[in-house]
Design an enzyme around this catalytic site. Structure first.
Site, PDB file in Angstrom:
ATOM      1  N   GLU A 482       1.352  -1.370  -0.136  1.00  0.00           N
ATOM      2  CA  GLU A 482      -0.119  -0.005   0.118  1.00  0.00           C
ATOM      3  C   GLU A 482       0.950   1.026  -0.330  1.00  0.00           C
ATOM      4  O   GLU A 482       0.536   2.207   0.595  1.00  0.00           O
ATOM      5  CB  GLU A 482      -1.159   0.147   1.204  1.00  0.00           C
ATOM      6  N   GLU A 548      -6.411  -7.173  -1.831  1.00  0.00           N
ATOM      7  CA  GLU A 548      -7.215  -7.582  -0.703  1.00  0.00           C
ATOM      8  C   GLU A 548      -8.356  -7.133  -0.846  1.00  0.00           C
ATOM      9  O   GLU A 548      -9.373  -6.231  -0.853  1.00  0.00           O
ATOM     10  CB  GLU A 548      -6.567  -6.073   0.164  1.00  0.00           C
TER      11      GLU A 548
END
Length: 872
Positions: A482, A548
């Protein structure tokens, strides 16, 4: 240097068996806390120095592993025991700073023989002493950076040697204040971040301090072959079942170190498929030379494919250095797969599309944290976990950036089972400053520059790339979870390091970058992570290649009993959650449990949870697959496993006991699959393979709760390769079942021999969306027949006589007949399955180890528990 009572890892054949030997120092270690040791490393590493009151040490292993094995602390995976172990943040770094000592026998080298001492992983810093001498000139730092030392001159003449290593914890250790990675400061180290705590794990008291990976001794006859690099090129579009394949190109290189004072002349060669490719070399004294071989054309290669698309053929490549007098001085072996992985940007989905051997692959992946939070790794556990991922019909594993670059044994298992690997480097948005976070000690600008030592980061990256780059399963590199690394690291990694050391894999700057999946929906480009209505996966569009996305994943009552104390085995109440459940990170099931009725006991709750688990992950796989190449080019589930006893996001528990998530996902992610859109009632097929299916019978029918079967609807269909195809709606039939209080929809694809290629049973709710009708189903008496096919394989036949209701949601378990406890791990090619009236279902059960005394236990929603003893 020949005889010893330690494990040998021999490379090569009988002719040159002593050219290259590596064995592990994994026995006889002792340790002691630094505060109790009043001697220097030079003193401790003298074999005559007495070691009184030292503890037996586990190496490889962390300090906490040793203390647990020595019964000093209780099992931190059970109940609230983890809170009983002093945390390093409060106890101080010296509390977990330990000396490790090992006595070993190594005959003194003769002639040009060389001996190397290798540390595959130490967390976090260490000084090394051997026979009264300091081995490393400067203190070693970095969890990921491997160490190798030529210790030839330091070995004892009489062969009796002592190694002493002092291991220091990370600095800082991080405040475990409840934030993601605690206060974030653990990320100042070049190390894993989760030991300070995360939303799926409690803090690890010693922060994984220790000699956590192998310590080995390596012997050669003078030169050292290292860092082999093998690239395979597979031009064109290939098919797995082709009788012959066009040639593939092999590009190979290897580094050769000459540590001696003499010039070395000879021939370096590698062998593949019984073919030998050679090159003459002259090695200057005290030098290392990189040797590049001419390209080799491999005729009719056996190709490596991802799981579900073809076989995973592997070749062994053996490098050797042969001196002018025809002696093999060193050798190195490497398994490879012949494949080529490429990507392209799909303008329609606005996401990355993956190709293997010229064929597009729909990515069905799982996010992987780590096998064990305390770094207790083994080839057997890796093999079992990766095999579970294969059994789920997944084809990719993403190794999350808050953990580590996994061990070679992990990638060996991925090579074996066909799991592509998406490998993050060691950064996370949480610790490294993507978001403002009041739990963090430092501001975003400061955290954005973590870790403190960028040169160490770069050196560690280079080392880990060399370690992993030959694995065919390794498909992608990723800068971080991320978030990208700091710019100076990112630029060198992207522009210099990866092109030079690899150059064959696509690099994602971070895990949810727009170059992977364009985020037009806002937010972080990940999730959601909690319970969802199955309709959502079909009806609501999300990110076109979601890195995710996940849901719940608690195990059944047998799983919970392994780590939750008896008095805490209560039905979870989200408003007043039991402290143990909260400590183990339980996330709730919302109103999805109540749709099946009100559970009276925790066992009831767990049984219903498995129904929800199955439905959740079947719907996830089906919903994404239903929009393959239109909305999506892939998905990655957060997450498929836990490295400790957490109560969320897992297909099997820490003890390798699968729950219904695994089998729901296995069903929904089949390479060839028939399914029903729960929103529209449309019957659809998904074909993830490269072959068409002709003259396939599509069969569907409904079954009422009392077992009455309604008439079949059948038709012959053609299924195109790599396609999603709608056929007809059964919404009217589903409405009829709903008005009756619920029922079942059975879908099948059958081949010309009437073999079932894909079967899928849905349980249908009533008109208000509840499944309470299932509670009124009559009992189904199932006949069970077992046959032992081998000492590691069982076939089970389950027959449900005509006139019965559906024998619904049967769980099979291989158990110890004396205790009734499940034998783990065991692999079932189907589980949590249902048997229709008048039908027989077969299940194959296997294990990596021979079954000995065991029994088979089955129970189901409306099937009484029964146990059958097995004999081998």
């Amino acid at each position: 240097m020949k005889t010893r009572f330690l494990l040998f890892i021999l490379c090569g054949f009988f002719l040159n068996v002593f050219a290259h030997q590596e064995y592990e120092l994994n026995k006889g270690w002792q340790c002691r806390n630094i505060e109790k040791v009043h001697a220097s490393g030079t003193q401790l590493s003298n074999v005559s120095f007495p070691l009184h009151h030292w503890l037996p040490a586990t190496v490889p292993g962390t300090v906490l592993t040793t203390l647990l094995n020595d019964k000093i602390f209780p099992d931190p995976f059970y109940g609230m025991n983890n809170k009983k172990i002093p945390d390093i943040y409060h106890a101080g770094r010296d509390y977990y700073t330990y000396w490790f000592v090992n006595n070993f026998r190594e005959s003194f080298p003769q002639g040009d023989e060389q001996v190397y001492l290798n540390f595959h992983g130490v967390n976090y810093a260490c000084d090394i002493y051997l026979n009264g001498h300091k081995v490393n000139e400067q203190r070693h730092y970095g969890m990921f950076l491997r160490q190798s030392y030529n210790i030839t001159s330091l070995l004892a003449k009489n062969g009796e040697n002592r190694l002493a290593v002092i291991v220091y914890p990370p600095d800082p250790v991080g405040n475990p204040n409840g934030g993601q990675g605690g206060d974030g400061t653990i990320a100042r180290n070049v190390a894993i971040q989760y030991p300070a705590g995360w939303d799926w794990i409690q803090p690890i008291p010693d922060r994984n301090t220790g000699i956590w990976d192998k310590v080995t001794l390596l012997e050669t006859k003078g030169v050292l072959l290292k860092n082999p690099h093998i690239i395979t090129l597979v031009p064109g579009k290939r098919f797995p079942d082709a009788r012959t394949q066009d040639p593939a190109i092999i590009k190979a290189s290897i580094a050769i170190e000459n540590p001696t004072d003499d010039e070395m002349k000879g021939e370096v060669q590698y062998t593949i498929n019984n073919q030998v490719i050679k090159k003459n070399v002259d090695l200057l004294p005290k030098s290392t030379q990189m040797v590049h071989f001419s390209d080799y054309t491999l005729q009719n290669p056996r190709l490596w494919w991802p799981n579900g698309y073809g076989d995973q053929a592997l070749y062994n490549v053996r490098f050797q250095f042969i001196s002018d007098n025809h002696k093999v001085l060193d050798e190195a072996s490497q398994n490879i797969g012949i494949r080529q992985i490429e990507t392209s940007w799909d303008e329609h989905t606005r996401s990355r599309k993956v190709y293997v051997n010229g064929q597009k692959i729909f990515i069905k992946g799982g996010d992987w944290i780590i096998s064990d939070e305390m770094l207790r790794f083994s080839p057997g556990r890796y093999n079992a976990e990766i095999r579970f991922h294969k059994e789920m019909n997944l084809n990719l594993i993403r190794v999350w950036g808050g953990a580590l670059t996994e061990r070679p044994e992990f990638y060996n298992a991925c090579d074996k089972y066909g799991l592509l690997v998406f490998q993050d480097f060691w950064f996370s948005g949480d610790c490294n400053g993507r978001w403002k976070d009041p739990m963090k000690k430092n501001d975003q600008w400061t955290r954005r520059n973590y870790p403190d030592d960028h040169a160490l980061v770069l050196a560690s990256m280079k080392d880990q790339i060399r370690m992993l780059r030959n694995h065919p399963s390794l498909a992608f590199w990723c800068g971080g979870n991320e978030i990208t690394p700091p710019n100076d690291i990112l630029n060198q990694l992207e522009d210099s390091i990866l092109p030079k050391l690899d150059g064959t894999r696509y690099f994602f700057e971070y895990s949810n970058t727009d170059s992977m999946s364009y985020n037009s929906l806002g937010g972080n480009g990940d999730g959601p992570y909690g319970i969802q209505d199955p309709d959502h996966f079909w009806n609501d569009r999300t990110f076109p290649f979601n890195s995710e996305v996940g849901s719940v994943g608690m195990g059944d009552i047998e799983s919970l009993k392994r780590f939750i104390p008896e008095h805490d085995l209560v039905i979870p109440d989200s408003d007043h959650l039991d402290s143990v459940w909260e400590y183990h990170k339980f996330i709730g099931y919302g109103n999805h449990i109540k749709r099946y009725g009100t559970p009276k006991t925790l066992a009831d709750y767990c049984e219903i949870a498995q129904l929800v688990n199955y439905d959740q992950y079947r719907a996830l796989a089906e919903g994404f697959s239903a929009h393959m190449w239109d909305w999506y080019t892939g998905f990655i589930i957060w997450k498929t496993q836990n490295p400790w006893t957490a109560l969320r996001g897992q297909m099997y528990d820490y003890y390798l006991d699968p729950n219904a998530c695994l089998y729901g996902l296995r069903c929904g992610a089949e390479p060839l699959h028939i399914m029903c859109n729960p929103v529209t009632g449309m019957i659809m097929t998904v074909n993830n393979t490269f072959q068409p299916y002709r003259n396939i019978m599509l069969r569907e029918f409904t079954i009422e709760l009392n077992g009455k079967k309604n008439p079949d609807n059948t038709q012959f269909i053609y299924i195109s390769p790599s396609s999603v195809q709608p056929f007809f709606s059964v919404e009217d039939q589903l409405d009829a079942l709903r008005r009756q209080g619920g029922g079942f929809l059975q879908l099948q694809l059958l081949d010309a021999n009437r073999h079932v290629l894909s079967g899928n049973l849905y349980w249908i709710p009533d008109t208000i969306g509840n499944y309470t009708g299932l509670s009124h189903m009559p009992e189904a008496k199932v006949h069970l027949v077992t046959k032992e096919l081998s000492d590691t394989s069982i076939r089970v036949s389950l027959t449900n006589p005509s006139g019965n209701p559906v024998a619904f949601f049967i769980r099979l378990s291989v158990v110890d007949p004396a205790t009734g406890k499940r034998i783990l791990p065991v692999f079932y090619d189907n589980n949590y399955l249902s048997v229709l009236p008048g039908e027989t279902r077969e299940v194959h059960i296997s294990s990596e180890k021979p079954f000995e005394k065991c029994a088979l236990q089955i129970s189901g929603w409306n099937v009484k528990e029964q146990t059958v003893k097995l004999s081998f």
